[in-house]
Design a protein around this motif. Structure first.
Motif, PDB file in Angstrom:
ATOM      1  N   ASN A  42      44.957  34.999  94.909  1.00 14.19           N
ATOM      2  CA  ASN A  42      46.774  35.782  94.981  1.00 14.19           C
ATOM      3  C   ASN A  42      47.230  36.099  96.121  1.00 14.19           C
ATOM      4  N   LYS A  79      47.528  40.247  91.762  1.00 16.08           N
ATOM      5  CA  LYS A  79      47.770  39.155  90.874  1.00 16.08           C
ATOM      6  C   LYS A  79      49.611  39.527  90.289  1.00 16.08           C
ATOM      7  N   SER A  80      50.485  38.422  89.731  1.00 18.91           N
ATOM      8  CA  SER A  80      51.430  38.079  88.864  1.00 18.91           C
ATOM      9  C   SER A  80      51.745  38.961  87.719  1.00 18.91           C
ATOM     10  N   ASP A  81      50.787  38.710  86.821  1.00 21.27           N
ATOM     11  CA  ASP A  81      51.178  40.291  85.998  1.00 21.27           C
ATOM     12  C   ASP A  81      50.772  41.079  86.155  1.00 21.27           C
ATOM     13  N   SER A  82      50.417  41.599  87.799  1.00 23.51           N
ATOM     14  CA  SER A  82      50.064  43.288  87.823  1.00 23.51           C
ATOM     15  C   SER A  82      51.253  43.609  89.167  1.00 23.51           C
TER      16      SER A  82
END
Length: 137
Positions: free
Chosen positions: A95, A114-117
């Protein structure tokens, strides 16, 4: 086929690569092709052979001599594109969000997360060996 381009930080060079191994070095001011670079082509081909993933990020050094390439499977390689020589390779950097050379070009930073974190980790590596020097969250 996918394509990537990266400017050297001072803007003098642009490296362009594609997944089929074609590459060139361009003048950062005129965008004219300086030359096709077997060094970049060799580096890209070595990276794609060593990695299971596709290239997701790349970074060119200030002087246009070194290139960092990261792939979706967490593989990173550092090469001298003027000589077409792989300097080091490392795994485990999943990532990847960003890469950068230090102003003295003795270290590189790889930011992962991560993109969602909102959590990111910055890894500092020795440019010449790829040895992890430190990391922070």
């Amino acid at each position: 086929m996918q394509h990537w381009a990266s400017f050297s930080p001072e803007g003098k060079h642009i490296v362009c690569v594609s997944t089929n191994g074609h590459s060139c070095l361009r003048d950062g001011h005129t965008v004219d092709i300086k030359h096709t670079t077997p060094g970049v082509t060799n580096t890209v081909q070595q990276t794609l052979k060593s990695s299971l993933g596709t290239i997701t990020i790349l970074c060119l050094s200030f002087d246009g001599k070194y290139i960092l390439i990261g792939t979706e499977d967490g593989y990173v390689s550092m090469s001298d594109i003027t000589q077409g020589v792989l300097i080091w390779e490392a795994a485990g950097y999943h990532n990847m969000r960003n890469m950068a050379f230090s102003s003295h070009e003795d270290k590189v930073a790889i930011i992962v997360g991560k993109s969602d974190s909102p959590t990111r980790q910055v890894n500092f590596l020795e440019r010449s060996t790829g040895k992890l020097l430190s990391c922070c969250h």
